[in-house]
Each structure stands twice: as C-alpha cells, then as structure tokens.
Design a protein around this motif. Sequence first.
Motif, PDB file in Angstrom:
ATOM      1  N   LEU A 166      41.581  43.495  85.102  1.00 44.30           N
ATOM      2  CA  LEU A 166      40.905  44.768  84.834  1.00 44.30           C
ATOM      3  C   LEU A 166      39.931  44.618  83.673  1.00 44.30           C
ATOM      4  CD1 LEU A 166      41.325  47.430  86.200  1.00 44.30           C
ATOM      5  CD2 LEU A 166      42.848  48.116  84.384  1.00 44.30           C
ATOM      6  N   TRP A 167      40.368  43.917  82.632  1.00 42.45           N
ATOM      7  CA  TRP A 167      39.521  43.793  81.445  1.00 42.45           C
ATOM      8  C   TRP A 167      38.462  42.726  81.594  1.00 42.45           C
ATOM      9  CZ3 TRP A 167      44.703  44.721  78.934  1.00 42.45           C
ATOM     10  CH2 TRP A 167      44.826  46.066  78.580  1.00 42.45           C
ATOM     11  N   PHE A 188      48.869  46.430  74.939  1.00 42.55           N
ATOM     12  CA  PHE A 188      48.004  46.071  73.823  1.00 42.55           C
ATOM     13  C   PHE A 188      48.020  44.564  73.586  1.00 42.55           C
ATOM     14  CE2 PHE A 188      47.244  45.501  69.228  1.00 42.55           C
ATOM     15  CZ  PHE A 188      45.946  45.951  69.206  1.00 42.55           C
ATOM     16  N   ILE A 229      36.280  45.011  74.740  1.00 39.96           N
ATOM     17  CA  ILE A 229      37.010  44.515  75.914  1.00 39.96           C
ATOM     18  C   ILE A 229      37.782  45.677  76.542  1.00 39.96           C
ATOM     19  CG2 ILE A 229      38.808  42.959  76.702  1.00 39.96           C
ATOM     20  CD1 ILE A 229      36.412  41.456  75.992  1.00 39.96           C
ATOM     21  N   THR A 275      35.571  43.567  68.955  1.00 45.01           N
ATOM     22  CA  THR A 275      35.797  42.811  70.190  1.00 45.01           C
ATOM     23  C   THR A 275      36.877  43.475  71.033  1.00 45.01           C
ATOM     24  OG1 THR A 275      35.331  40.817  68.937  1.00 45.01           O
ATOM     25  CG2 THR A 275      36.322  40.538  71.087  1.00 45.01           C
ATOM     26  N   ILE A 276      37.991  43.795  70.375  1.00 45.75           N
ATOM     27  CA  ILE A 276      39.100  44.405  71.121  1.00 45.75           C
ATOM     28  C   ILE A 276      38.640  45.703  71.781  1.00 45.75           C
ATOM     29  CG2 ILE A 276      41.395  45.398  70.891  1.00 45.75           C
ATOM     30  CD1 ILE A 276      41.841  43.469  68.565  1.00 45.75           C
ATOM     31  N   ARG A 314      32.694  48.558  86.484  1.00 44.83           N
ATOM     32  CA  ARG A 314      32.864  48.208  87.890  1.00 44.83           C
ATOM     33  C   ARG A 314      33.249  46.737  87.994  1.00 44.83           C
ATOM     34  NH1 ARG A 314      30.466  50.113  92.601  1.00 44.83           N
ATOM     35  NH2 ARG A 314      29.168  51.554  91.444  1.00 44.83           N
ATOM     36  N   ARG A 315      34.129  46.433  88.944  1.00 42.78           N
ATOM     37  CA  ARG A 315      34.528  45.039  89.116  1.00 42.78           C
ATOM     38  C   ARG A 315      33.439  44.279  89.868  1.00 42.78           C
ATOM     39  NH1 ARG A 315      40.240  47.484  90.501  1.00 42.78           N
ATOM     40  NH2 ARG A 315      41.515  46.470  88.947  1.00 42.78           N
ATOM     41  N   VAL A 316      33.268  43.028  89.476  1.00 40.31           N
ATOM     42  CA  VAL A 316      32.202  42.254  90.117  1.00 40.31           C
ATOM     43  C   VAL A 316      32.706  41.510  91.353  1.00 40.31           C
ATOM     44  CG1 VAL A 316      30.814  41.950  88.069  1.00 40.31           C
ATOM     45  CG2 VAL A 316      32.629  40.349  88.554  1.00 40.31           C
ATOM     46  N   ASP A 365      36.773  42.517  84.497  1.00 41.92           N
ATOM     47  CA  ASP A 365      35.966  43.010  85.622  1.00 41.92           C
ATOM     48  C   ASP A 365      36.260  42.277  86.935  1.00 41.92           C
ATOM     49  OD1 ASP A 365      34.892  44.679  83.846  1.00 41.92           O
ATOM     50  OD2 ASP A 365      32.967  43.686  83.666  1.00 41.92           O
ATOM     51  N   ALA A 407      43.166  39.220  76.190  1.00 39.79           N
ATOM     52  CA  ALA A 407      41.879  39.260  76.882  1.00 39.79           C
ATOM     53  C   ALA A 407      40.724  39.184  75.900  1.00 39.79           C
ATOM     54  CB  ALA A 407      41.773  40.531  77.717  1.00 39.79           C
ATOM     55  N   ALA A 408      40.949  39.664  74.652  1.00 35.36           N
ATOM     56  CA  ALA A 408      39.812  39.866  73.759  1.00 35.36           C
ATOM     57  C   ALA A 408      39.620  38.749  72.742  1.00 35.36           C
ATOM     58  CB  ALA A 408      39.981  41.198  73.021  1.00 35.36           C
ATOM     59  N   LEU A 409      40.704  38.183  72.239  1.00 43.43           N
ATOM     60  CA  LEU A 409      40.553  37.351  71.048  1.00 43.43           C
ATOM     61  C   LEU A 409      40.646  35.860  71.350  1.00 43.43           C
ATOM     62  CD1 LEU A 409      42.600  39.351  68.430  1.00 43.43           C
ATOM     63  CD2 LEU A 409      40.179  39.385  68.904  1.00 43.43           C
ATOM     64  N   ARG A 419      47.101  41.412  86.373  1.00 44.35           N
ATOM     65  CA  ARG A 419      46.310  42.553  86.838  1.00 44.35           C
ATOM     66  C   ARG A 419      45.493  43.150  85.685  1.00 44.35           C
ATOM     67  NH1 ARG A 419      45.371  43.836  92.181  1.00 44.35           N
ATOM     68  NH2 ARG A 419      44.968  45.932  91.475  1.00 44.35           N
ATOM     69  N   HIS A 463      36.012  47.688  79.033  1.00 45.47           N
ATOM     70  CA  HIS A 463      35.821  47.109  80.361  1.00 45.47           C
ATOM     71  C   HIS A 463      36.764  47.714  81.391  1.00 45.47           C
ATOM     72  CE1 HIS A 463      32.911  43.754  80.324  1.00 45.47           C
ATOM     73  NE2 HIS A 463      33.012  43.954  79.038  1.00 45.47           N
ATOM     74  N   LEU A 464      37.751  48.458  80.906  1.00 44.82           N
ATOM     75  CA  LEU A 464      38.630  49.225  81.793  1.00 44.82           C
ATOM     76  C   LEU A 464      37.812  50.119  82.714  1.00 44.82           C
ATOM     77  CD1 LEU A 464      41.708  49.208  81.688  1.00 44.82           C
ATOM     78  CD2 LEU A 464      41.611  51.291  80.366  1.00 44.82           C
ATOM     79  N   LEU A 469      45.857  43.085  76.024  1.00 40.31           N
ATOM     80  CA  LEU A 469      44.462  43.321  75.635  1.00 40.31           C
ATOM     81  C   LEU A 469      44.032  42.304  74.581  1.00 40.31           C
ATOM     82  CD1 LEU A 469      41.876  44.982  75.605  1.00 40.31           C
ATOM     83  CD2 LEU A 469      42.934  46.491  73.960  1.00 40.31           C
ATOM     84  N   LEU A 470      44.925  42.039  73.626  1.00 34.92           N
ATOM     85  CA  LEU A 470      44.604  41.041  72.597  1.00 34.92           C
ATOM     86  C   LEU A 470      44.315  39.697  73.244  1.00 34.92           C
ATOM     87  CD1 LEU A 470      47.051  41.565  69.616  1.00 34.92           C
ATOM     88  CD2 LEU A 470      44.674  42.198  69.835  1.00 34.92           C
TER      89      LEU A 470
END
Lengths: 171, 313
Positions: free
Chosen positions: B31-32, B271, A11, A7-8, A18-20, B34, B277-279, B27, A14-15, B274-275
């Motif tokens: 980014l993560w 990081f 995600i 998952t990490i 493209r942004r939606v 979209d 955003a992801a978990l 921000r 996604h860097l 990111l965690l």
Amino acid sequence: MYSLLRTIWLIFLHLFHRRVTVEYPERKAYLAPRWRGRIILSRDPDGEERCVACYLCAVACPVDCIFLQKGELVGGRWYPQQFRINFSRCIFCGYCEEACPTYAIQLTPDFEMSEYDRHNLVYEKEDLLISGVGKYPGYSFYRVAGLAIPGKDKGQAENEEPPFDPKRLLP
Amino acid sequence: MMGLAKVFGILLVLVILAALLTWVERRLLGLWQDRYGPNRVGPAGLLQVVADMIKILFKEDWVPPFSDRLGFILAPAIVMASLLVAFAAIPITPDIDIWPMNGIGLLFILAMISLSVYSTVLGGWASNNKYSLVGALRAVAQMLSYEVFLGLSLLGVVLQAQSFDLRQIVAAQAGLWFVVPQFLGFVVFMTAGIAAIHRLPFDLPEAESELTAGFHTEYSSMKFGIFFIGEYVGIVLVSAMLATLFFGGWLGPVLPPLLWFLTKTGAFIAFFILLRAALPRPRYDQLMAFGWKLLLPLALLNLMVTAAILLAT
C-alpha cells in the motif's frame, strides 16, 4: 530528525495514492504494433511461403537460436525444408527480422508463451508458419525481385526495366 | 482450568496473529509503495500465509555439517519461547491476563526481551559462518547499548505509577495517558524497542543488503520460519507494551476493553511497518552514536526531570 519525520509522513500519504500495478492476467498492458515478441513466418499475398531459405536470419541471430535447412522447388525457388526456432534461447532482439530480405520472418506483439518443459519452447516450421501476410500486406518478394521463376521472366517484375542487351550498340 | 484456557488461548491467538502479520506487513508495504502485495491466494491474498506455511514446512530442514548442532537448533527456540513467555505478564483486559508476576511484570518482560538476544547470538555463532558471526556481533552490541535505555526510559512511567505492576500502571493512566507526561520516555522506548527486536530501521543483525541474512543466513525450513515468526511476536510484544505503558492499555470510552487494546496494539504494529517502508538502515557507527550520545542522555534527562517533579509535588 525533521527529515526522518517528513519521510515517514510522505510515505504515509502514499496510502491515498493510486497503485501503479497493472494486474496482469486480468488486465493486459498495451503492446505496440512493433513489439518484439513471438516470431512467425509469414506468407505472401498468393499464399506461398515468403521464406527463401537464405540463412541470413540464422547468421544474424546473436544467440544462434534459428536453425533451417534449404530445399529447392522445381522452378528454382528456394524454401526452408526445416525451420526451427529455439525460444528458450531467443532474446527477441529482432535482428532476424532486420536481416530478412523477404519480410518472411517477423516478430509479433505476443509474449505469452510460457511452458513447463523446455522442449516445448522449440518451435518447428509448422508452429511458426502463419497463413497471413503479417505486417506487410501486399508484399511479394518474387514479384519485385529480378530472379526468373516459372511464369515470370527477367524484366517482368514490378518496377523492373527490361534486361540490358549488351549486344545492342545504342546507349 | 480457566487459567489453562487463557494460556492456550493467548498462545494460539499470538502465534496465528504473528503468522498473519507476514501477510499484513506485505500488504501494508504494498500500500505504501503504490502496489498490491500478495493478493492472489484466497480473498485479498489472505491464504498466502497458508501457502507460505506449506512451502516452508516442505523445505529441507538442513543443519549445516560445520555448525554447532546444539546451539544451531536451540537458537530459534529461544527467541520464540522468550518472547511468547513475556506475554504472560501483559494485561490485555482487566479479565484477560495469565499471571501478574506478583507486581514485577514489567521487569519480567524486560528480562525476557534481554534473553531473546541469546537466540541471535547463538544462531550467529553456531552457524559457523562469517555473515552470521558479523550479524551476531552486531546484535550483541546493539542489544547491549539499547537495553540500557530500554529499561531507563520506562523508569519515568514506573515512577509516576509507583509500581512495576502493569495493571497498576494501566490503572494510573485513567486520567491521562502516560504518553503526554512521559513523551520523551515514549520516544526513547519506542526506538529502543525497535532496536531490541531488530526491526527495520535497526535491522543491522540481519541487513540483507550487506550480510545476506545476517545471523540466520544458514537457517532453512521451519527453523527460519520460527525466527521469522519470532520477529513478528517481538513486534506484537513491543506494540502491546507501548499500548499498555504509554497509551492506557485497555482504557478507553465506549468500546469494550479488549477492542481498545487490540486497536492500540494494531496501530503500533502498522506504525512499525510504516517505519520499515519509510526509513533507510543507519550505518553501524551511526546506530551506536545515536544510542549512546542521544537516546541515553535523553532517557536519563527524562528520568531525572520526572523524579524531580515528583519529589517537588
């Protein structure tokens, strides 16, 4: 555990996507021609108001945001003396457009009508009435309707047969 | 004089950095996910921080009449103070640090992190609100269980460096960063660190979706702001500790030491975001089971294996 790491990683990828987001005020989204936005009152090709003040739109409106007052011209034509739409109530369902027998009331692809004051969202007739024909060019209610008005008697409308004479015996 | 300049310099940089992190986090999350995140105020939305600050300062600073006033006011101060003070012990470069703590800097930092839980507990208790209380309860349990191996996981590092002094720990990593021999310790410490500052996968004391805002439900205006900034200071602190203890602190080729330290810390901050955003957030019992049944044995195993190897050689 593996799924967490995956998952990490996904995600993180996604860097590079493209942004939606459509950055709205600079870029405008496409609005379909049949988009249900700001309501207008149109005129027929002769430049007369199409609205005949039949109240069907006000009846159809589920949130009761349409107010109008009937007036009558010398020749027997009806017209709205007042026509008021409270856009702070309007839900842009389009029922008024569906109900309108004369294509007078129409919804347009425009939604940018924010106001700081609620009262400014109440549109009067002069705000609603446009000078054009809207979505139905060439359509004029009185030219196709059977109603007799000055300059057009019964049976003279487009595609209308002459009125039936009940005293005639022939079929 | 030089000492004072360092104190205020580090303090200022930290607080500004913590405030800026609100923007960085939004921000990066954007980014993560979209999307853009705040990009309207100032260049790339940088002035969003200022706008938020103005907004939060002008809000009503309300102390609920049913709350315990002293505790309610004290709580946000504790988290900010304890986490900021902890930075005194972190050596940023060979020249920049505030006080080496006579060689027990690591213990001091751990103590300060433990103290910071009082703010959560006090804030939740003093708010006299069900959500806050549940949040505070969770914070206590989470802190108690994760504190144990927050310390234990670092003992491997301490054993290898033969010191509690952070400067010596960094110096001991000149040949090889501790992340390689102490990988288990690194993983356990990072998890426990996130739990200690209740950052997102372990943000059960806050848990917006279940507890509205958990322990700081009743807080408004700048008191909430301090909790908010305090959380970011916590992120910076744990990131700086990870960089110092496992990734060689200021050590690195070519670039100046300060830059190396900032890069490593920044990478960990990113990081952590990111965690977030992801978990998803684990359930409460899952959190406890994960801590006691997995991380604690891992930390102990790591400690014993490290000790055994050091004894053998």
